[in-house]
Motif scaffolding. Structure first.
Motif, PDB file in Angstrom:
ATOM      1  N   HIS A  36       0.842  -1.212   0.000  1.00 50.29           N
ATOM      2  CA  HIS A  36       0.000   0.000   0.000  1.00 50.29           C
ATOM      3  C   HIS A  36       0.874   1.258   0.000  1.00 50.29           C
ATOM      4  CE1 HIS A  36      -3.585   2.414   0.768  1.00 50.29           C
ATOM      5  NE2 HIS A  36      -2.916   3.037   1.726  1.00 50.29           N
ATOM      6  N   GLU A  37       1.946   1.234   0.783  1.00 55.69           N
ATOM      7  CA  GLU A  37       2.872   2.374   0.800  1.00 55.69           C
ATOM      8  C   GLU A  37       3.525   2.575  -0.557  1.00 55.69           C
ATOM      9  OE1 GLU A  37       5.417   3.086   4.416  1.00 55.69           O
ATOM     10  OE2 GLU A  37       4.797   1.025   4.831  1.00 55.69           O
ATOM     11  N   LEU A  38       3.902   1.467  -1.206  1.00 57.95           N
ATOM     12  CA  LEU A  38       4.548   1.566  -2.516  1.00 57.95           C
ATOM     13  C   LEU A  38       3.607   2.174  -3.550  1.00 57.95           C
ATOM     14  CD1 LEU A  38       6.545  -1.801  -2.756  1.00 57.95           C
ATOM     15  CD2 LEU A  38       7.405   0.481  -2.202  1.00 57.95           C
ATOM     16  N   HIS A  39       2.332   1.812  -3.464  1.00 55.44           N
ATOM     17  CA  HIS A  39       1.367   2.407  -4.396  1.00 55.44           C
ATOM     18  C   HIS A  39       1.226   3.902  -4.132  1.00 55.44           C
ATOM     19  CE1 HIS A  39      -0.445  -0.777  -6.889  1.00 55.44           C
ATOM     20  NE2 HIS A  39      -0.005  -1.575  -5.930  1.00 55.44           N
ATOM     21  N   GLY A  40       1.281   4.281  -2.869  1.00 57.56           N
ATOM     22  CA  GLY A  40       1.258   5.702  -2.561  1.00 57.56           C
ATOM     23  C   GLY A  40       2.451   6.426  -3.161  1.00 57.56           C
ATOM     24  N   LEU A  41       3.622   5.784  -3.077  1.00 60.07           N
ATOM     25  CA  LEU A  41       4.821   6.373  -3.680  1.00 60.07           C
ATOM     26  C   LEU A  41       4.664   6.525  -5.192  1.00 60.07           C
ATOM     27  CD1 LEU A  41       7.940   4.715  -1.989  1.00 60.07           C
ATOM     28  CD2 LEU A  41       7.319   7.126  -1.991  1.00 60.07           C
ATOM     29  N   SER A  42       4.131   5.490  -5.830  1.00 59.31           N
ATOM     30  CA  SER A  42       4.027   5.525  -7.295  1.00 59.31           C
ATOM     31  C   SER A  42       3.089   6.640  -7.761  1.00 59.31           C
ATOM     32  CB  SER A  42       3.551   4.169  -7.832  1.00 59.31           C
ATOM     33  OG  SER A  42       2.173   3.972  -7.620  1.00 59.31           O
ATOM     34  N   TYR A  43       2.126   7.024  -6.923  1.00 67.18           N
ATOM     35  CA  TYR A  43       1.228   8.126  -7.276  1.00 67.18           C
ATOM     36  C   TYR A  43       1.885   9.483  -7.042  1.00 67.18           C
ATOM     37  CZ  TYR A  43      -2.867   5.162  -8.004  1.00 67.18           C
ATOM     38  OH  TYR A  43      -3.750   4.252  -8.494  1.00 67.18           O
ATOM     39  N   PRO A  49       7.586   4.322 -11.702  1.00 63.67           N
ATOM     40  CA  PRO A  49       6.495   4.001 -12.631  1.00 63.67           C
ATOM     41  C   PRO A  49       5.195   3.715 -11.890  1.00 63.67           C
ATOM     42  CG  PRO A  49       8.421   2.558 -12.940  1.00 63.67           C
ATOM     43  CD  PRO A  49       8.609   3.282 -11.650  1.00 63.67           C
ATOM     44  N   TRP A  50       4.088   3.727 -12.640  1.00 62.62           N
ATOM     45  CA  TRP A  50       2.833   3.239 -12.092  1.00 62.62           C
ATOM     46  C   TRP A  50       2.988   1.746 -11.791  1.00 62.62           C
ATOM     47  CZ3 TRP A  50       0.285   7.391 -11.028  1.00 62.62           C
ATOM     48  CH2 TRP A  50       0.251   8.472 -11.912  1.00 62.62           C
ATOM     49  N   LEU A  51       2.206   1.248 -10.839  1.00 64.98           N
ATOM     50  CA  LEU A  51       2.286  -0.158 -10.450  1.00 64.98           C
ATOM     51  C   LEU A  51       1.050  -0.924 -10.917  1.00 64.98           C
ATOM     52  CD1 LEU A  51       3.677   0.126  -6.798  1.00 64.98           C
ATOM     53  CD2 LEU A  51       4.925   0.081  -8.967  1.00 64.98           C
ATOM     54  N   ASN A  52       1.252  -2.206 -11.154  1.00 66.02           N
ATOM     55  CA  ASN A  52       0.162  -3.099 -11.560  1.00 66.02           C
ATOM     56  C   ASN A  52      -0.301  -3.865 -10.324  1.00 66.02           C
ATOM     57  OD1 ASN A  52      -1.500  -5.088 -12.578  1.00 66.02           O
ATOM     58  ND2 ASN A  52      -0.173  -5.626 -14.295  1.00 66.02           N
ATOM     59  N   ARG A  53      -1.344  -3.385  -9.682  1.00 69.42           N
ATOM     60  CA  ARG A  53      -1.777  -3.884  -8.370  1.00 69.42           C
ATOM     61  C   ARG A  53      -2.100  -5.370  -8.376  1.00 69.42           C
ATOM     62  NH1 ARG A  53      -3.617  -1.236  -3.928  1.00 69.42           N
ATOM     63  NH2 ARG A  53      -3.599   0.748  -5.063  1.00 69.42           N
ATOM     64  N   ASP A  54      -2.562  -5.902  -9.488  1.00 70.41           N
ATOM     65  CA  ASP A  54      -3.051  -7.291  -9.520  1.00 70.41           C
ATOM     66  C   ASP A  54      -1.943  -8.321  -9.692  1.00 70.41           C
ATOM     67  OD1 ASP A  54      -5.673  -6.378  -9.302  1.00 70.41           O
ATOM     68  OD2 ASP A  54      -5.891  -6.166 -11.478  1.00 70.41           O
ATOM     69  N   ARG A  55      -0.700  -7.900  -9.914  1.00 71.97           N
ATOM     70  CA  ARG A  55       0.337  -8.869 -10.269  1.00 71.97           C
ATOM     71  C   ARG A  55       1.534  -8.884  -9.330  1.00 71.97           C
ATOM     72  NH1 ARG A  55      -1.757 -12.832 -13.314  1.00 71.97           N
ATOM     73  NH2 ARG A  55      -2.967 -11.990 -15.074  1.00 71.97           N
ATOM     74  N   HIS A  56       1.454  -8.218  -8.184  1.00 73.03           N
ATOM     75  CA  HIS A  56       2.529  -8.328  -7.210  1.00 73.03           C
ATOM     76  C   HIS A  56       2.574  -9.763  -6.683  1.00 73.03           C
ATOM     77  CE1 HIS A  56       2.600  -4.080  -7.576  1.00 73.03           C
ATOM     78  NE2 HIS A  56       1.584  -3.831  -6.771  1.00 73.03           N
ATOM     79  N   LEU A  57       3.763 -10.215  -6.331  1.00 75.44           N
ATOM     80  CA  LEU A  57       3.884 -11.625  -5.931  1.00 75.44           C
ATOM     81  C   LEU A  57       5.004 -11.789  -4.909  1.00 75.44           C
ATOM     82  CD1 LEU A  57       2.766 -14.496  -6.635  1.00 75.44           C
ATOM     83  CD2 LEU A  57       4.690 -14.704  -8.228  1.00 75.44           C
ATOM     84  N   SER A 120      18.433  -1.401 -13.858  1.00 72.65           N
ATOM     85  CA  SER A 120      19.230  -0.934 -12.716  1.00 72.65           C
ATOM     86  C   SER A 120      18.782   0.448 -12.261  1.00 72.65           C
ATOM     87  CB  SER A 120      20.718  -0.909 -13.081  1.00 72.65           C
ATOM     88  OG  SER A 120      21.178  -2.195 -13.441  1.00 72.65           O
ATOM     89  N   ALA A 121      18.375   1.295 -13.210  1.00 71.47           N
ATOM     90  CA  ALA A 121      17.919   2.649 -12.870  1.00 71.47           C
ATOM     91  C   ALA A 121      16.641   2.593 -12.038  1.00 71.47           C
ATOM     92  CB  ALA A 121      17.695   3.457 -14.145  1.00 71.47           C
ATOM     93  N   ILE A 122      15.739   1.671 -12.363  1.00 68.73           N
ATOM     94  CA  ILE A 122      14.503   1.546 -11.585  1.00 68.73           C
ATOM     95  C   ILE A 122      14.825   1.115 -10.154  1.00 68.73           C
ATOM     96  CG2 ILE A 122      12.396   0.179 -11.290  1.00 68.73           C
ATOM     97  CD1 ILE A 122      11.959   0.233 -14.216  1.00 68.73           C
ATOM     98  N   SER A 123      15.692   0.105 -10.012  1.00 66.63           N
ATOM     99  CA  SER A 123      16.056  -0.356  -8.665  1.00 66.63           C
ATOM    100  C   SER A 123      16.698   0.759  -7.859  1.00 66.63           C
ATOM    101  CB  SER A 123      17.001  -1.565  -8.769  1.00 66.63           C
ATOM    102  OG  SER A 123      16.343  -2.659  -9.368  1.00 66.63           O
ATOM    103  N   ASN A 124      17.548   1.557  -8.516  1.00 63.55           N
ATOM    104  CA  ASN A 124      18.183   2.680  -7.822  1.00 63.55           C
ATOM    105  C   ASN A 124      17.161   3.706  -7.365  1.00 63.55           C
ATOM    106  OD1 ASN A 124      21.042   2.799  -7.311  1.00 63.55           O
ATOM    107  ND2 ASN A 124      21.342   2.506  -9.520  1.00 63.55           N
ATOM    108  N   ASN A 125      16.149   3.950  -8.176  1.00 66.45           N
ATOM    109  CA  ASN A 125      15.117   4.906  -7.781  1.00 66.45           C
ATOM    110  C   ASN A 125      14.319   4.398  -6.583  1.00 66.45           C
ATOM    111  OD1 ASN A 125      15.959   6.585  -9.769  1.00 66.45           O
ATOM    112  ND2 ASN A 125      14.124   6.430 -11.042  1.00 66.45           N
ATOM    113  N   PHE A 126      14.015   3.097  -6.550  1.00 60.34           N
ATOM    114  CA  PHE A 126      13.367   2.531  -5.371  1.00 60.34           C
ATOM    115  C   PHE A 126      14.263   2.684  -4.141  1.00 60.34           C
ATOM    116  CE2 PHE A 126      10.389   0.091  -8.136  1.00 60.34           C
ATOM    117  CZ  PHE A 126       9.225   0.357  -7.437  1.00 60.34           C
ATOM    118  N   ARG A 127      15.556   2.403  -4.322  1.00 60.49           N
ATOM    119  CA  ARG A 127      16.490   2.514  -3.189  1.00 60.49           C
ATOM    120  C   ARG A 127      16.502   3.941  -2.639  1.00 60.49           C
ATOM    121  NH1 ARG A 127      21.274   4.627  -2.784  1.00 60.49           N
ATOM    122  NH2 ARG A 127      21.491   4.832  -5.052  1.00 60.49           N
ATOM    123  N   ARG A 128      16.551   4.925  -3.517  1.00 58.92           N
ATOM    124  CA  ARG A 128      16.568   6.328  -3.059  1.00 58.92           C
ATOM    125  C   ARG A 128      15.305   6.680  -2.286  1.00 58.92           C
ATOM    126  NH1 ARG A 128      18.127   7.325  -8.618  1.00 58.92           N
ATOM    127  NH2 ARG A 128      20.404   7.416  -8.789  1.00 58.92           N
TER     128      ARG A 128
END
Length: 336
Positions: A36-43, A49-57, A120-128
């Motif tokens: 839920h927090e990650l979806h808040g971040l994506s907004y 990027p936007w997240l696909n709520r139905d496919r997290h695993l 790698s750029a996406i992972s770095n953005n999550f890390r930041r």
């Protein structure tokens, strides 16, 4: 009289190995809150990027139910919304390029001039972003190509792996694309892998998981290199598939045979028996040797422990088993 060896193994699973249903439910609640927090971040954040709520695993050991207590990692495939971007396979399908559409948003600093998305750029953005959380601990890039984060007060670490869900209706195949640590993407098949493990476990009346759990505990209790979970699980799966008889509720009956199998195969390539991950044995030569030596010593001790038990010399059996699976075992036995 209750067999004290059987009692000690039962209590070892209950008190030290198995993760309780209540603990699993608490982790799941934590996972749901984190997603839920990650979806808040994506907004709110333009660099995610936007997240696909139905496919997290949830994947890896916790996702398959092969983890032991205490839980240390929760691997999360966080599915991104590619906004109908083009996916192209390179070579024989082991490496993929994702080319973002012209109209797609949120990928500004993560694509090159050809609009190819850098994993790698996406992972770095999550890390930041994780570093900005007020309760963040253990924030870093992970070996699996994701970003790790532990909430203060939690024992486990989240490993957030950005991914895309790919469905191929013509071939009726589906898979996830995850970072390959070189900027591109590689396929993984978590649904198929879990289904394969569950099918083999079902063939053995549900007792294969007990063997996986006890061998992870064995590995942890000895001063030897850690066998990565995918490799250890593959070794157990191979042993069970080659075993003509079904497993029983008494996991100790197979510990010696499994240690023998580990000793015989840990020096060799171990191909993934349940998926398409290739050779799972990335251990260094000295690590393989140390594991092989320990498995050989403990195989002999397990044989002795079983013989003492058959002779009803429970005290000596428990002494030998405690050398194999750790000295907590001795405390759990009811024998004078």
């Amino acid at each position: 009289m209750l067999n004290p060896v059987v009692h000690a193994f039962d209590q070892l699973f209950v008190q030290h190995i198995n993760y309780s249903d209540d603990d699993s439910a608490a982790v799941q609640k934590h996972v749901d809150s984190f997603i839920h927090e990650l979806h808040g971040l994506s907004y709110s954040e333009e660099n995610l990027p936007w997240l696909n709520r139905d496919r997290h695993l949830i994947v890896s050991s916790f996702g398959r139910g092969t983890h032991i207590n205490p839980l240390k990692h929760v691997h999360l495939l966080i599915c991104l919304n590619g906004e109908s971007s083009k996916v192209t396979a390179r070579g024989k399908g082991s490496s993929y390029i994702i080319r973002i559409n012209e109209g797609a948003e949120r990928f500004g600093d993560m694509i090159n001039e050809q609009r190819e998305l850098n994993s790698s750029a996406i992972s770095n953005n999550f890390r930041r972003e994780f570093e900005l959380f007020p309760d963040a601990k253990n924030v870093s890039l992970s070996a699996e190509g994701g970003a790790t984060y532990r909430r203060k007060g939690s024992l486990w670490v989240f490993n957030v792996i950005p991914s895309f869900f790919i469905n191929q209706p013509k071939t009726e195949k589906s898979f996830y694309l995850v970072p390959n640590q070189h900027g591109n993407w590689q396929p993984i098949y978590p649904h198929q892998e879990t289904a394969a493990v569950q099918a083999i476990n079902h063939q053995h009346n549900g007792f294969m998981y007990d063997l996986i759990h006890i061998m992870k505990y064995w590995n942890r209790e000895h001063d030897i290199p850690k066998i990565p979970s995918p490799l250890l699980e593959a070794l157990v799966v191979n042993y069970c598939e080659a075993k003509p008889e079904k497993l029983t509720e008494f996991a100790d009956l197979d510990i010696s045979g499994l240690l023998r199998s580990i000793r015989e195969h840990i020096q060799k390539p171990v191909m993934d028996p349940i998926g398409q991950r290739g050779d799972l044995n990335s251990l260094a030569e000295e690590s393989r040797q140390a594991i092989m030596d320990q498995a050989f010593k403990d195989q002999l001790k397990a044989d002795s422990a079983r013989q003492f038990e058959l002779n009803r010399d429970y005290k000596r059996s428990i002494e030998k088993w405690s050398e194999v699976v750790g000295y907590e075992f001795r405390k759990l036995a009811r024998v004078k």
